[in-house]
Design an enzyme around this catalytic site. Structure first.
Site, PDB file in Angstrom:
ATOM      1  N   LYS A  42      30.176  69.926  38.495  1.00 33.42           N
ATOM      2  CA  LYS A  42      30.313  69.823  39.952  1.00 33.42           C
ATOM      3  C   LYS A  42      29.329  68.790  40.495  1.00 33.42           C
ATOM      4  O   LYS A  42      28.393  68.379  39.779  1.00 33.42           O
ATOM      5  CB  LYS A  42      30.090  71.192  40.591  1.00 33.42           C
ATOM      6  CG  LYS A  42      28.754  71.822  40.291  1.00 33.42           C
ATOM      7  CD  LYS A  42      28.755  73.292  40.711  1.00 33.42           C
ATOM      8  CE  LYS A  42      27.457  73.941  40.338  1.00 33.42           C
ATOM      9  NZ  LYS A  42      26.880  74.730  41.387  1.00 33.42           N
ATOM     10  N   ARG A 222      28.330  79.213  31.039  1.00 32.93           N
ATOM     11  CA  ARG A 222      28.519  78.065  31.951  1.00 32.93           C
ATOM     12  C   ARG A 222      27.214  77.279  31.965  1.00 32.93           C
ATOM     13  O   ARG A 222      26.206  77.721  32.499  1.00 32.93           O
ATOM     14  CB  ARG A 222      28.847  78.556  33.373  1.00 32.93           C
ATOM     15  CG  ARG A 222      30.073  79.427  33.480  1.00 32.93           C
ATOM     16  CD  ARG A 222      30.362  79.775  34.942  1.00 32.93           C
ATOM     17  NE  ARG A 222      29.237  80.335  35.654  1.00 32.93           N
ATOM     18  CZ  ARG A 222      28.900  81.615  35.683  1.00 32.93           C
ATOM     19  NH1 ARG A 222      29.623  82.506  35.039  1.00 32.93           N
ATOM     20  NH2 ARG A 222      27.844  82.020  36.359  1.00 32.93           N
ATOM     21  N   TYR A 268       6.711  50.842  57.959  1.00 37.79           N
ATOM     22  CA  TYR A 268       6.809  51.560  59.236  1.00 37.79           C
ATOM     23  C   TYR A 268       5.591  52.452  59.463  1.00 37.79           C
ATOM     24  O   TYR A 268       5.113  53.110  58.534  1.00 37.79           O
ATOM     25  CB  TYR A 268       8.056  52.450  59.246  1.00 37.79           C
ATOM     26  CG  TYR A 268       9.350  51.694  59.304  1.00 37.79           C
ATOM     27  CD1 TYR A 268       9.663  50.896  60.402  1.00 37.79           C
ATOM     28  CD2 TYR A 268      10.272  51.776  58.259  1.00 37.79           C
ATOM     29  CE1 TYR A 268      10.861  50.190  60.461  1.00 37.79           C
ATOM     30  CE2 TYR A 268      11.475  51.084  58.311  1.00 37.79           C
ATOM     31  CZ  TYR A 268      11.768  50.293  59.419  1.00 37.79           C
ATOM     32  OH  TYR A 268      12.935  49.609  59.467  1.00 37.79           O
ATOM     33  N   CYS A 314      11.247  52.865  53.118  1.00 35.73           N
ATOM     34  CA  CYS A 314      12.245  52.510  54.142  1.00 35.73           C
ATOM     35  C   CYS A 314      13.630  52.953  53.672  1.00 35.73           C
ATOM     36  O   CYS A 314      13.771  53.515  52.598  1.00 35.73           O
ATOM     37  CB  CYS A 314      12.252  51.002  54.367  1.00 35.73           C
ATOM     38  SG  CYS A 314      10.631  50.291  54.671  1.00 35.73           S
ATOM     39  N   ASP A 316      16.098  51.136  52.631  1.00 36.07           N
ATOM     40  CA  ASP A 316      16.644  50.363  51.502  1.00 36.07           C
ATOM     41  C   ASP A 316      15.573  49.708  50.634  1.00 36.07           C
ATOM     42  O   ASP A 316      15.904  49.026  49.662  1.00 36.07           O
ATOM     43  CB  ASP A 316      17.548  49.227  52.030  1.00 36.07           C
ATOM     44  CG  ASP A 316      18.391  49.685  53.187  1.00 36.07           C
ATOM     45  OD1 ASP A 316      19.257  50.545  52.956  1.00 36.07           O
ATOM     46  OD2 ASP A 316      18.148  49.231  54.326  1.00 36.07           O
TER      47      ASP A 316
HETATM   48  C1  LIG Z   1      28.551  79.715  39.499  1.00 35.95           C
HETATM   49  C2  LIG Z   1      27.713  78.762  38.706  1.00 35.95           C
HETATM   50  N1  LIG Z   1      27.758  78.818  37.373  1.00 35.95           N
HETATM   51  C3  LIG Z   1      27.009  77.983  36.600  1.00 35.95           C
HETATM   52  C4  LIG Z   1      26.180  77.047  37.167  1.00 35.95           C
HETATM   53  C5  LIG Z   1      25.316  76.171  36.272  1.00 35.95           C
HETATM   54  O1  LIG Z   1      23.983  76.517  36.446  1.00 35.95           O
HETATM   55  P1  LIG Z   1      22.817  75.724  35.703  1.00 35.95           P
HETATM   56  O2  LIG Z   1      22.898  74.320  36.204  1.00 35.95           O
HETATM   57  O3  LIG Z   1      21.573  76.401  36.147  1.00 35.95           O
HETATM   58  O4  LIG Z   1      23.094  75.835  34.260  1.00 35.95           O
HETATM   59  C6  LIG Z   1      26.091  76.964  38.545  1.00 35.95           C
HETATM   60  C7  LIG Z   1      25.185  75.995  39.148  1.00 35.95           C
HETATM   61  O5  LIG Z   1      24.669  76.108  40.198  1.00 35.95           O
HETATM   62  C8  LIG Z   1      26.878  77.844  39.341  1.00 35.95           C
HETATM   63  O6  LIG Z   1      26.821  77.815  40.685  1.00 35.95           O
END
Ligand SMILES: Cc1ncc(COP(=O)(O)O)c(C=O)c1O
Length: 396
Positions: A42, A222, A268, A314, A316
């Site tokens: 993601k 995951r 700045y 800044c 950029d």
């Molecule tokens: C529902 C879910 N599963 C798995 C992950 C992966 O987590 P991590 O990056 O800590 O391994 C995330 C990341 O935020 C998540 O939201």
């Protein structure tokens, strides 16, 4: 490195795909053989590049991909990725048919959602679903056995749906104390008791749990941040079962060099004043690239030594004090290695009082990504010059 001018500003991110592969292969060695790996790609693979990371992960033994939103999943499909994709977050029920069209699995956590989505699933279509359980994260998910039972029953009685998975997410798996992880696992196991049949994928473990808690594996994990070579937290570093290899580095080149007399001001707010004759260089990177204003004072690497950013960052550009004259065009590393020196994503996160996840995600699409395999650049993505993917859809 000689490439045919894919970008025209000397600031770029390098992504080492061999390190993505290494981090996954090490995880696979660490896990029992019967545990599958879904990787979290993601947010453009945490800023690293979703398509390239997804392809490398699959080639390295990941079974599936996890994204937050349906658009991210469709993008992967549009780039020819055929592996299972799970959308972890909420999807509008009326987009169920879009998910089916692209063979994308959605997450469900309410009966109302199922009842509405059913109307959008065509005659001979079937939507693959994972049920999300909230065992203590407090974000989305079913919390009671009766909700889970009802949702499973509805799915099994409808020809529009297929139950493919059930999962939950930990709030504290990156902390040394595992009491709350165990509490969440207890609640998840309690919820699972009411399922009439076990779906194909049962999963709870993010990186923190994948690396530490075999009791959290069920049959799938995951894996996110550790695939990018970053520890889920600072306190977890000593607990890592194998060394991770960082995937991302950030570089730029000097665009201007000047010697200032004592008493001259920089940037700045004129917050920095030279104490004596000083060499000041200008770098073409700023907060619009994700190199935030809080990085005033942070060091960068040039000719293998550390040099501090002086004055405000800044939008950029930013300025750095160097001990001697350097040439325009000299490479500067903001994240990564030069000689014996290394600036890690964690060092930047610490300076900004945040987590490494945020640093990687913040590096803006304005910064081109160069992908490396076996130390050779194989692809450059410059979002600024890429053609538009826009689909003229109804916008609500
Ligand atoms: C529902 C879910 N599963 C798995 C992950 C992966 O987590 P991590 O990056 O800590 O391994 C995330 C990341 O935020 C998540 O939201």
């Amino acid at each position: 490195m000689e490439l045919q001018k894919p970008f025209f500003r000397d600031t770029w991110v390098e992504i080492n795909l061999d390190n993505v592969a290494y981090n996954i292969i090490q995880l696979k060695k660490h896990l029992p053989d019967d545990v599958s790996v879904f990787v979290a790609v993601k947010a453009n693979a945490y800023g690293h590049g979703d398509i390239q990371v997804a392809r490398t992960a699959i080639e390295s033994g990941a079974e599936g991909l996890a994204v937050a939103f349906l658009d991210e999943a469709i993008r992967l499909r549009k780039h020819g990725i055929t592996s299972p994709i799970l959308v972890l977050g909420a999807t509008r029920p009326k987009d169920a048919n879009i998910a089916i069209e692209h063979n994308i699995t959605l997450t469900v956590f309410s009966m109302d959602w199922l009842l509405t989505a059913e109307d959008y699933v065509g005659e001979d279509q079937e939507l693959k679903l994972h049920i999300k359980c909230d065992t203590g994260m407090g974000r989305v998910g079913v919390r009671s056995q009766s909700e889970l039972e009802d949702i499973e029953r509805k799915i099994s009685q409808s020809k529009s749906f297929m139950l493919e998975g059930v999962f939950t997410h930990f709030a504290t798996s990156d902390e040394v104390d595992d009491d709350y992880v165990q509490e969440q696992l207890k609640r998840f196991n309690w919820l699972l008791q009411v399922l009439k049949s076990k779906p194909k994928y049962i999963h709870t473990a993010n990186s923190g749990a994948s690396l530490r808690f075999p009791e959290s594996y069920f049959n799938t994990v995951r894996f996110g941040i550790a695939m990018y070579g970053l520890s889920p937290s600072k306190e977890m570093v000593p607990l890592l079962p194998y060394p991770l290899k960082e995937v991302l580095s950030l570089h730029t080149r000097v665009v201007h060099v000047k010697k200032l007399d004592a008493g001259e001001k920089i940037s700045y707010g004129a917050t920095y004043e030279t104490e004596k004759d000083e060499w000041i260089i200008t770098l073409p990177i700023g907060y619009a690239d994700g190199w935030l204003r809080g990085l005033q004072g942070q060091e960068v690497l040039i000719n293998g030594f550390r040099a501090p950013i002086v004055g405000r960052v800044c939008m950029d550009q930013c300025m750095v004090k160097v001990p001697y004259e350097v040439e325009v065009g000299t490479k500067v590393t903001l994240i990564g290695k030069q000689g014996d020196e290394c600036i890690s994503v964690d060092e930047i996160a610490e300076r900004l009082d945040t987590i490494n996840y945020e640093i990687a995600c913040l590096l803006s699409p304005r910064v081109p990504r160069i992908y490396f395999k076996e130390n050779e650049p194989i692809e450059v993505v410059n979002q600024l010059l890429a053609s538009s993917d826009f689909i003229n859809n109804d916008i609500e």
